[in-house]
Design a protein around this motif. Sequence first.
Motif, PDB file in Angstrom:
ATOM      1  N   CYS A   1       0.836  -1.194   0.000  1.00 43.14           N
ATOM      2  CA  CYS A   1       0.000   0.000   0.000  1.00 43.14           C
ATOM      3  C   CYS A   1       0.878   1.253   0.000  1.00 43.14           C
ATOM      4  O   CYS A   1       1.780   1.378   0.824  1.00 43.14           O
ATOM      5  CB  CYS A   1      -0.886  -0.030   1.241  1.00 43.14           C
ATOM      6  SG  CYS A   1      -1.933   1.409   1.420  1.00 43.14           S
TER       7      CYS A   1
ATOM      8  N   CYS B   1      -5.777  -2.898   0.077  1.00 43.89           N
ATOM      9  CA  CYS B   1      -5.224  -2.720   1.422  1.00 43.89           C
ATOM     10  C   CYS B   1      -6.296  -3.032   2.460  1.00 43.89           C
ATOM     11  O   CYS B   1      -7.392  -2.494   2.431  1.00 43.89           O
ATOM     12  CB  CYS B   1      -4.715  -1.308   1.645  1.00 43.89           C
ATOM     13  SG  CYS B   1      -4.025  -1.112   3.316  1.00 43.89           S
TER      14      CYS B   1
ATOM     15  N   CYS C   1      -0.043   3.155   3.653  1.00 41.99           N
ATOM     16  CA  CYS C   1       0.384   2.665   4.972  1.00 41.99           C
ATOM     17  C   CYS C   1       1.592   1.737   4.888  1.00 41.99           C
ATOM     18  O   CYS C   1       2.139   1.357   5.923  1.00 41.99           O
ATOM     19  CB  CYS C   1      -0.773   1.974   5.689  1.00 41.99           C
ATOM     20  SG  CYS C   1      -1.221   0.382   4.986  1.00 41.99           S
TER      21      CYS C   1
ATOM     22  N   CYS D   1      -7.176   3.413   4.621  1.00 40.55           N
ATOM     23  CA  CYS D   1      -6.514   3.735   3.357  1.00 40.55           C
ATOM     24  C   CYS D   1      -7.565   3.771   2.250  1.00 40.55           C
ATOM     25  O   CYS D   1      -8.580   3.100   2.328  1.00 40.55           O
ATOM     26  CB  CYS D   1      -5.432   2.713   3.040  1.00 40.55           C
ATOM     27  SG  CYS D   1      -4.098   2.712   4.252  1.00 40.55           S
TER      28      CYS D   1
HETATM   29 ZN   LIG Z   1      -2.931   0.845   3.436  1.00 44.70          ZN
END
Ligand SMILES: [Zn+2]
Length: 182
Positions: free
Chosen positions: A34, A59, A37, A66
Motif C-alpha cells: 500500500c 489494502c 500505509c 486507506c
Molecule cells: Zn494501506
Amino acid sequence: MHLLLHDGPTAADAPGPRTGGLPLVPAGFTWPHCDECGSPLKFIAHLPLDHGTAAVFLCDFDPGACSGWDADGGANRAYLFPPGTPLLPAPAPDDSDAPTLLPTATALHPATTPDGRPGVGRLGGTPDWIQDPETPTCPGCATPMAFAAELEDDTDLNFGDSGRGYLFTCRPCTRAAFLWQC
Ligand SMILES: [Zn+2]
Ligand SMILES: [Zn+2]
C-alpha cells in the motif's frame, strides 16, 4: 455479460475465476504494498478474462483507513497479465499485522442466468454504479478504461457497507484498475 455465482470452496491455485486463494502471476512478480500505509496488500480476486488474466489486491491493514476505494490512491492494485503469459501461484508475504489473503478461496461460476446460488459479481456488461460513475482513465494512454468485472460485498470481501468493487482494463496497454463504492 456473465453473472459470477458462488460455487463453493476451491483450491488456492485454481485456474478459474475465484475470490481468495493465491494470485497467479508471472515470474519476477513483486507482491504489491500500500502506498499509504506501507503494508502488503490483500489478494482478493483472480479473474481470467478474454484479453488476459486479472489479479486484484486491496489494502486491508486498517479497513477504511486507506483509500482502497480510489482507483488512483495506491491502496489497491489491479494487474492484467497478457494471454499466454506463464503464471504461477505467488507465495503471500508473511506479515502478522496485515492480512494478505482471504480466509477462503471461493470458486465463481460464470452463468448467463441466475440458478439460486448467491451472486458474487459479474463479468462484462456495464458497471452498476452505486454512486456517480468513476470510470478510471488509463495511466498508459490517457483514455477511459473499459469495464471488465464487478464484485459484491460478501462475507470475505469488504467494500464498505454493502459495497461493490469495479475492475477496469485497458487492452492495448495491458493495464487494469480497481475501485469500490458503497
Ligand atoms: Zn494501506
Ligand atoms: Zn491504455
